[in-house]
Design a protein around this motif. Structure first.
Motif, mmCIF file in Angstrom:
data_model
loop_
_atom_site.group_PDB
_atom_site.id
_atom_site.type_symbol
_atom_site.label_atom_id
_atom_site.label_comp_id
_atom_site.label_asym_id
_atom_site.label_seq_id
_atom_site.Cartn_x
_atom_site.Cartn_y
_atom_site.Cartn_z
ATOM 1 N N GLU A 1 8.719 4.168 10.160
ATOM 2 C CA GLU A 1 8.166 5.513 10.329
ATOM 3 C C GLU A 1 8.885 6.524 9.442
ATOM 4 O O GLU A 1 8.275 7.471 8.945
ATOM 5 C CB GLU A 1 8.229 5.922 11.798
ATOM 6 C CG GLU A 1 7.271 5.153 12.669
ATOM 7 C CD GLU A 1 7.272 5.617 14.114
ATOM 8 O OE1 GLU A 1 6.368 5.207 14.857
ATOM 9 O OE2 GLU A 1 8.180 6.372 14.505
ATOM 10 N N SER A 2 10.176 6.313 9.258
ATOM 11 C CA SER A 2 10.932 7.193 8.368
ATOM 12 C C SER A 2 10.417 7.092 6.939
ATOM 13 O O SER A 2 10.289 8.100 6.235
ATOM 14 C CB SER A 2 12.424 6.828 8.423
ATOM 15 O OG SER A 2 13.168 7.646 7.561
ATOM 16 N N GLU A 3 10.108 5.889 6.500
ATOM 17 C CA GLU A 3 9.542 5.702 5.163
ATOM 18 C C GLU A 3 8.221 6.469 5.030
ATOM 19 O O GLU A 3 7.963 7.134 4.020
ATOM 20 C CB GLU A 3 9.316 4.216 4.881
ATOM 21 C CG GLU A 3 10.554 3.332 4.944
ATOM 22 C CD GLU A 3 11.442 3.458 3.711
ATOM 23 O OE1 GLU A 3 11.008 4.063 2.717
ATOM 24 O OE2 GLU A 3 12.580 2.936 3.766
ATOM 25 N N TRP A 4 7.396 6.367 6.035
ATOM 26 C CA TRP A 4 6.118 7.082 6.018
ATOM 27 C C TRP A 4 6.337 8.587 5.963
ATOM 28 O O TRP A 4 5.688 9.286 5.183
ATOM 29 C CB TRP A 4 5.312 6.730 7.268
ATOM 30 C CG TRP A 4 4.721 5.357 7.253
ATOM 31 C CD1 TRP A 4 4.475 4.569 6.161
ATOM 32 C CD2 TRP A 4 4.281 4.615 8.389
ATOM 33 N NE1 TRP A 4 3.921 3.380 6.539
ATOM 34 C CE2 TRP A 4 3.777 3.373 7.907
ATOM 35 C CE3 TRP A 4 4.257 4.860 9.755
ATOM 36 C CZ2 TRP A 4 3.271 2.393 8.763
ATOM 37 C CZ3 TRP A 4 3.741 3.895 10.603
ATOM 38 C CH2 TRP A 4 3.250 2.675 10.121
ATOM 39 N N PHE A 5 7.239 9.064 6.803
ATOM 40 C CA PHE A 5 7.477 10.504 6.877
ATOM 41 C C PHE A 5 7.925 11.083 5.537
ATOM 42 O O PHE A 5 7.459 12.145 5.106
ATOM 43 C CB PHE A 5 8.531 10.803 7.953
ATOM 44 C CG PHE A 5 9.100 12.188 7.849
ATOM 45 C CD1 PHE A 5 8.355 13.284 8.247
ATOM 46 C CD2 PHE A 5 10.378 12.398 7.332
ATOM 47 C CE1 PHE A 5 8.872 14.566 8.136
ATOM 48 C CE2 PHE A 5 10.889 13.671 7.211
ATOM 49 C CZ PHE A 5 10.145 14.765 7.622
ATOM 50 N N HIS A 6 8.813 10.377 4.862
ATOM 51 C CA HIS A 6 9.419 10.944 3.654
ATOM 52 C C HIS A 6 8.483 10.979 2.460
ATOM 53 O O HIS A 6 8.808 11.613 1.447
ATOM 54 C CB HIS A 6 10.715 10.193 3.306
ATOM 55 C CG HIS A 6 11.877 10.657 4.131
ATOM 56 N ND1 HIS A 6 12.139 10.140 5.371
ATOM 57 C CD2 HIS A 6 12.816 11.610 3.911
ATOM 58 C CE1 HIS A 6 13.207 10.737 5.879
ATOM 59 N NE2 HIS A 6 13.635 11.635 5.019
ATOM 60 N N GLU A 11 0.827 -1.202 0.000
ATOM 61 C CA GLU A 11 0.000 0.000 0.000
ATOM 62 C C GLU A 11 0.860 1.250 0.000
ATOM 63 O O GLU A 11 0.591 2.221 -0.703
ATOM 64 C CB GLU A 11 -0.907 -0.016 1.245
ATOM 65 C CG GLU A 11 -1.824 1.192 1.333
ATOM 66 C CD GLU A 11 -2.612 1.201 2.646
ATOM 67 O OE1 GLU A 11 -3.503 2.043 2.771
ATOM 68 O OE2 GLU A 11 -2.318 0.368 3.516
ATOM 69 N N LEU A 12 1.917 1.223 0.795
ATOM 70 C CA LEU A 12 2.813 2.367 0.864
ATOM 71 C C LEU A 12 3.542 2.584 -0.455
ATOM 72 O O LEU A 12 3.692 3.717 -0.920
ATOM 73 C CB LEU A 12 3.818 2.136 2.003
ATOM 74 C CG LEU A 12 4.845 3.229 2.264
ATOM 75 C CD1 LEU A 12 4.140 4.557 2.492
ATOM 76 C CD2 LEU A 12 5.679 2.864 3.466
ATOM 77 N N ARG A 13 3.977 1.501 -1.109
ATOM 78 C CA ARG A 13 4.666 1.661 -2.394
ATOM 79 C C ARG A 13 3.731 2.243 -3.451
ATOM 80 O O ARG A 13 4.120 3.064 -4.273
ATOM 81 C CB ARG A 13 5.206 0.306 -2.854
ATOM 82 C CG ARG A 13 6.367 -0.208 -2.015
ATOM 83 C CD ARG A 13 7.107 -1.323 -2.745
ATOM 84 N NE ARG A 13 6.247 -2.476 -2.972
ATOM 85 C CZ ARG A 13 6.148 -3.489 -2.113
ATOM 86 N NH1 ARG A 13 6.816 -3.476 -0.991
ATOM 87 N NH2 ARG A 13 5.382 -4.520 -2.391
ATOM 88 N N GLU A 14 2.457 1.812 -3.413
ATOM 89 C CA GLU A 14 1.488 2.353 -4.367
ATOM 90 C C GLU A 14 1.271 3.843 -4.117
ATOM 91 O O GLU A 14 1.142 4.639 -5.043
ATOM 92 C CB GLU A 14 0.148 1.602 -4.236
ATOM 93 C CG GLU A 14 0.146 0.264 -4.950
ATOM 94 C CD GLU A 14 0.341 0.449 -6.442
ATOM 95 O OE1 GLU A 14 -0.555 0.981 -7.115
ATOM 96 O OE2 GLU A 14 1.423 0.081 -6.935
ATOM 97 N N VAL A 31 6.718 12.279 11.941
ATOM 98 C CA VAL A 31 5.719 11.429 11.299
ATOM 99 C C VAL A 31 4.374 11.650 11.977
ATOM 100 O O VAL A 31 4.304 12.020 13.156
ATOM 101 C CB VAL A 31 6.146 9.943 11.402
ATOM 102 C CG1 VAL A 31 6.093 9.461 12.831
ATOM 103 C CG2 VAL A 31 5.302 9.068 10.494
ATOM 104 N N ALA A 32 3.292 11.481 11.234
ATOM 105 C CA ALA A 32 1.957 11.628 11.814
ATOM 106 C C ALA A 32 1.814 10.697 13.019
ATOM 107 O O ALA A 32 2.201 9.533 12.958
ATOM 108 C CB ALA A 32 0.896 11.301 10.775
ATOM 109 N N ASN A 33 1.271 11.218 14.121
ATOM 110 C CA ASN A 33 1.129 10.355 15.289
ATOM 111 C C ASN A 33 -0.203 9.610 15.237
ATOM 112 O O ASN A 33 -1.007 9.795 14.323
ATOM 113 C CB ASN A 33 1.311 11.145 16.588
ATOM 114 C CG ASN A 33 0.251 12.210 16.792
ATOM 115 O OD1 ASN A 33 -0.914 12.028 16.440
ATOM 116 N ND2 ASN A 33 0.651 13.337 17.369
#
Length: 560
Positions: A392-397, A9-12, A472-474
């Motif tokens: 979380e770093s992946e999400w943040f970026h 989902e994140l890659r998409e 990152v979003a909490n």
């Protein structure tokens, strides 16, 4: 922060935004953490001479312990006096001196018949037995209620009994809604009565309204109760003197430990030169001390404190400084855990990686041969923490806000306390069995509950004061985003989830009674989170809020 590779989902999500997080430059991160409040204070600190010598103190302590042993024999046939004695020793922070006698007493009380019409007595019996992992039905409180299910008027007008019930209701487990109701009722009446109460009961009520007793760290509460106990009619001079002497004796030991620990920590900060990281050496020792304050847990305390420091560096590296690529390389190196992985790292992280590996080697060297396996568990927990920081770093970026459920799968681990639950066992004695390590590393039940309390309270504090725009979003933002609700609703949900997590922790005292000494260390760590994030403030990052407590514990002796 944390995980090793983005989900499908994140890659998409990244593809739809026409960006590959591998070559995306992060925004510049600005660090504005305040410097250490202590610097070399405890290295230079020389306490005033004791009123009596250490040798005399030890002799006196042994004599007073014998006096208390005699009280256990004296109260052998009087159940409520036995309960009161255990409660008093617990609140004065000296129950660790009488573990064997207390365990015998609690088992005898549990096996015996208990029938009292006193709300104070029934509540005390209920709370203490549950805290020692013994089941007691909440139906014992039915006798104090009318047919309408409400507490009798004479019950709610008796403050000492009300306070005892208020404390007891906080050792509830899931499905005990009557105890939730008891908390609401007793809190309301205690608040309304507080202006008319006399010292010392007034002070005890005030502290319990702030943090209920089952979530208070007894070592932190001890100086207050020592003063209050001296004013009580039932005060036993031998117990009071023993509490004062033992507090001061342990304080001297902690001062020496803290002096050496600050030397280690200050040297580490100078060597690593990671100026973006929070300098909280004293606070890390204090945090470990709240889990293990007893004399015989010196090794457990210091190993745990060093885990705190090493994890704090890692947290700040991912949160405040590393690029996405640097974070990935750091995670890869830590997952490999071998010296030649250092070539993956940028120059500024090489020394940290070396010191990290050396620290874990030193932990292993300090342990008995039959306990060396324990370090492999704490290393695995540390690697897992790093992996979740990277997720979380992946999400943040890519500015991705995960679902609330996906957020918790990651952020309960990245809260750090599941790793610290494992680390807290490494230097313990024979009670930290392989079964205990398997339980802790699995991050279920009480360990997961500890992580949840930490995560929710941490995010509530961050949300209250305004999250750094580079964080990152909490979990609160994830909940708001997913359910399209106002912040007030999400905050109320998080507060309820904190209570649910505590019920899970309480349940584990029954389910894991064979591991109760280990479960209680997890309980202590969870209690420290209640202190750390009290009133939705972060007293680690903004450490002024704990300065007076640290001073009280490590600088101010109890007058004899």
């Amino acid at each position: 922060m944390g995980a090793s590779s983005p989900t499908f989902e994140l890659r998409e999500h990244a593809r739809r935004h026409q960006m590959t997080s591998r070559n995306t430059a992060p925004p510049e991160r600005i660090c504005d953490f305040h410097p250490s409040l202590w610097n070399d204070f405890f290295i230079r600190y020389e306490p005033e001479p004791l009123q009596i010598s250490k040798e005399c103190m030890m002799v006196k302590e042994e004599k007073l312990k014998e006096d208390v042993h005699m009280l256990f024999k004296k109260f052998n046939t009087t159940m409520i006096k036995k309960l009161t004695l255990v409660d008093t020793l617990q609140r004065l922070g000296i129950d660790h001196l009488f573990e064997q006698q207390i365990n015998i007493a609690i088992n005898e009380i549990h096996e015996g018949e208990f029938d009292s019409c006193s709300l104070y007595d029934v509540s005390l019996h209920f709370r203490l037995l549950r805290e020692y992992g013994l089941r007691v039905s909440p139906d014992v409180f039915n006798k104090f209620k009318g047919e309408n299910g409400r507490f009798h008027k004479d019950t709610i007008n008796e403050p000492k009994g009300l306070l005892s019930l208020y404390k007891a209701a906080y050792v509830s487990v899931h499905g005990e809604s009557k105890l939730d109701e008891a908390i609401s009722v007793t809190r309301h009446h205690l608040e309304s009565l507080n202006g008319s109460l006399k010292y010392p009961l007034s002070e005890e009520v005030k502290r319990n309204i702030q943090i209920p007793y089952p979530r208070i760290l007894k070592r932190i509460d001890a100086p207050f109760y020592i003063e209050e106990y001296s004013e009580e009619q039932e005060c036993n001079p031998s117990i009071l003197e023993l509490a004062k002497i033992n507090f001061n004796f342990l304080q001297r030991l902690h001062q020496l430990e803290l002096k050496d620990f600050c030397r280690w920590g200050n040297d580490l900060y100078k060597e690593l030169e990671l100026s973006y990281s929070r300098d909280r050496i004293v606070e890390c020792y204090f945090w470990a001390y709240t889990v293990h304050y007893e004399e015989h847990y010196v090794q457990a305390r210091l190993i745990l404190a060093k885990h705190f420091v090493l994890a704090s560096f890692l947290d700040d590296t991912f949160d405040m400084h590393a690029t996405l690529e640097e974070g990935r390389k750091l995670n890869e190196a830590i997952q490999r855990w071998e010296e030649n992985a250092i070539v993956l790292l940028p120059g500024y992280l090489k020394r940290y990686y070396i010191r990290l590996m050396n620290a874990f080697r030193e932990f292993e060297e300090e342990l008995k041969p039959e306990h060396k396996y324990r370090v492999s568990y704490s290393r695995k927990a540390f690697q897992n923490l790093c992996k979740h920081y990277q997720q979380e770093s992946e999400w943040f970026h890519i500015s991705y806000i995960p679902s609330f459920e996906d957020h918790l799968k990651c952020s309960v681990i990245s809260a750090g306390t599941p790793m610290l639950c494992v680390a807290s066992l490494v230097g313990m004695g024979e009670e930290a069995t392989k079964e205990a390590f398997d339980w802790a590393i699995g991050c279920t039940s009480a360990v997961k509950g500890c992580g949840e309390v930490t995560r929710f309270m941490d995010d509530l504090a961050a949300f209250k004061h305004g999250k750094n725009k580079l964080d990152v979003a909490n979990c609160i933002e994830s909940y708001i985003n997913q359910h399209d609700v106002k912040s007030e609703v999400a905050i109320a949900v998080m507060d309820n989830l904190v209570e649910d997590a505590w019920k899970t922790i309480n349940q584990d005292r029954f389910d894991r009674r064979a591991l109760l000494p280990v479960v209680n260390r997890v309980v202590n760590l969870t209690k420290s989170m209640t202190l750390l994030f009290h009133d939705k403030n972060d007293h680690y990052t903004f450490s002024h809020g704990n300065k007076d407590r640290i001073h009280q514990q490590f600088v101010e002796p109890i007058p004899l």
